[in-house]
Design a protein around this motif. Sequence first.
Motif, PDB file in Angstrom:
ATOM      1  N   SER A   1       0.811  -1.218   0.000  1.00 49.03           N
ATOM      2  CA  SER A   1       0.000   0.000   0.000  1.00 49.03           C
ATOM      3  C   SER A   1       0.844   1.268   0.000  1.00 49.03           C
ATOM      4  N   ARG A   2       1.942   1.267   0.762  1.00 49.97           N
ATOM      5  CA  ARG A   2       2.770   2.468   0.840  1.00 49.97           C
ATOM      6  C   ARG A   2       3.433   2.763  -0.515  1.00 49.97           C
TER       7      ARG A   2
ATOM      8  N   ARG B   1       2.402   1.623  -3.425  1.00 50.18           N
ATOM      9  CA  ARG B   1       1.324   1.893  -4.385  1.00 50.18           C
ATOM     10  C   ARG B   1       0.834   3.327  -4.284  1.00 50.18           C
ATOM     11  N   ARG B   2       0.666   3.808  -3.078  1.00 49.20           N
ATOM     12  CA  ARG B   2       0.205   5.194  -2.886  1.00 49.20           C
ATOM     13  C   ARG B   2       1.239   6.188  -3.397  1.00 49.20           C
TER      14      ARG B   2
ATOM     15  N   HIS C   1       0.167   8.609  -6.373  1.00 55.83           N
ATOM     16  CA  HIS C   1      -0.011   9.985  -5.924  1.00 55.83           C
ATOM     17  C   HIS C   1       0.714  10.966  -6.840  1.00 55.83           C
TER      18      HIS C   1
END
Length: 209
Positions: free
Chosen positions: A80-81, A83-84, A88
């Motif tokens: 998730s980190r 991917r964000r 972003h």
Amino acid sequence: MDTFILIFELVGTVAFAASGAMTGIKKNMDIFGVCILALTTAVGGGVIRDLILGNTPPATFRDPIYATVALAAALVLFFSRVRRLLMHNTVLFDKAMFWMDTAGLGIFTVVGIRTAYAHVPQATVFLLVFVGVITGVGGGLLRDMMAGDTPYIFVKHVYASASLAGALVCGLLWHYAGEMGSMLAGGGLVILIRVLSAHYRWNLPKAHE
């Protein structure tokens, strides 16, 4: 030499797997879809190459290291980190895609030629170039088709043409510069053409109404 080639191939595998995974992430695929897209991008060109050369079963299915590395790269990017961070920043995402695709293209183009020489010692330049380009662009072509996109090689900068130029140089230099020199020259040319085409916005002519 064999160790260097293995490292060379694994770097290309990670690069192409990352580009496949990032495409899957951008398309909001689940973890299975992201992994399959990464795996297909990383090994697809090599599988097509081996089938053309009659090298069966393809190397990917005889040695799981390539598939394992591709899946590991996909899982890291799916965190998730990570991917964000990618999603972003659009500029960062586009640059990462460009460099992953470019590195993979250069590496696998010349690896394809090396494989062709290993299985067809008297290979013609046409066969070498054809196999090199197929190895370089095959995985990305399958990735884009599976993702529902117009294949990258037909619309973005100079892509397949860069692979073609690098494959030609590598094939022609093979008997003069040796395996290492010809692969570095061919792969380097692919990357150079891709970088220059992106910087100067070079594109092949397109049909206009």
